[in-house]
Design a protein around this motif. Structure first.
Motif: not given
Length: 292
Positions: A203-209, A240-242
């Motif tokens: 989650m911390k490495g996700h660009p959209l979070i 959100f969906a992505a």
């Protein structure tokens, strides 16, 4: 002499009535002419209204309504020509029609009022994804009488405004951010701390979070077959969906790579064997088998 006989027959009163033959003939002619006129007028009306490009259902309804109204007028004229007192009948019909319209307009007025409140307070707006009266879809239009939702699989749902205003409304796109939650279960033999750290790294490495609020992993249940975890990550509503989709597939791949087991639903069954001795006894010459 024949003319006198004919006049006598025409002016003769029909038994048990005060209607003459001539009046009856005139009334029948009026009735036939009226029915022919109604068909002609409805035909002209239908042709004219079709040029307005109204929906076919609307055209059919208006044509049927006009024909019924005209037929009732013709029948009343027919009865009037026979010297029937139709005034009281018209008053009675008017009262019935008024009652029916009043009862019918009750829902209509309720829908109109609810539509005004929806448009004024705006719990929903065009283009927003909502859940209304148990139906999920994107708001296509809020009309005077009803609200239209378009489902993700392109189905059009029409909901009366009174049900929109009178039910709970879940607006999924009104707020700028949303929390995406993904549930996953790990086996009781897996390292729970490792599972939590792995999920947090994804989650911390996700660009959209979003960084704030911080993503989190919580233990939600000690189930029969697994320890259930929930990944919680905040993102922009449009993403959100992505985010939910990539987190679901990402956690599966990460746990498989790290050797963290996601168990299948399972149930343990313990079978206890009971030894039984079969003894045969004799009771009055009849063999009986008993189990010990």
């Amino acid at each position: 002499m024949n003319d006198g006989i004919s006049n006598g027959i025409i002016e003769k009163v029909i038994p048990y009535t005060d209607i003459t033959v001539s009046r009856l003939i005139f009334a029948i002619i009026v009735l036939i002419a009226g029915f022919i006129s109604v068909k002609f007028l409805v035909y002209i009306f239908r042709k004219g209204i079709q040029k307005t490009k109204l929906p076919g259902l609307t055209t059919q309804f208006l044509a049927h309504f006009l024909s019924i109204l005209l037929y009732m007028i013709v029948i009343l004229i027919f009865l009037k020509s026979l010297n029937f007192d139709v005034d009281s009948f018209v008053i009675g019909i008017s009262a019935v029609i008024g009652l029916v319209l009043g009862l019918g307009m009750q829902d209509t007025l309720t829908n109109i009022t609810a539509g005004v409140w929806v448009a004024a307070i705006r719990p929903i707006d065009t283009g927003e994804m909502v859940v209304v009266n148990g139906q999920t879809g994107k708001v296509r239009a809020v009309g005077i009488m009803s609200t239209e939702l378009l489902t993700p699989d392109n189905q059009l749902i029409t909901i009366p405004n009174k049900l929109v205003w009178g039910s709970s409304i879940v607006n999924m796109t009104r707020m700028p951010t949303r929390r995406a939650s993904v549930d996953v279960g790990i086996s009781y033999s897996s390292d729970i701390e490792k599972a939590i750290v792995t999920a947090l790294d994804i989650m911390k490495g996700h660009p959209l979070i979003l960084k704030e609020p911080e993503p989190a992993v919580v233990t939600t249940e000690l189930a029969n077959s697994s320890v259930n975890l929930q990944l919680r990550a905040w993102t922009k509503t449009g993403d959100f969906a992505a985010v939910k989709n990539t987190l679901t597939s990402g956690i599966f791949e990460a746990y498989r790579r790290e050797g963290i087991e996601i168990p299948f639903p399972q149930m343990e069954i313990h079978v206890k064997e009971v030894k039984r001795e079969i003894k045969e006894t004799q009771v009055k010459g009849i063999g009986i088998i008993t189990l010990d």
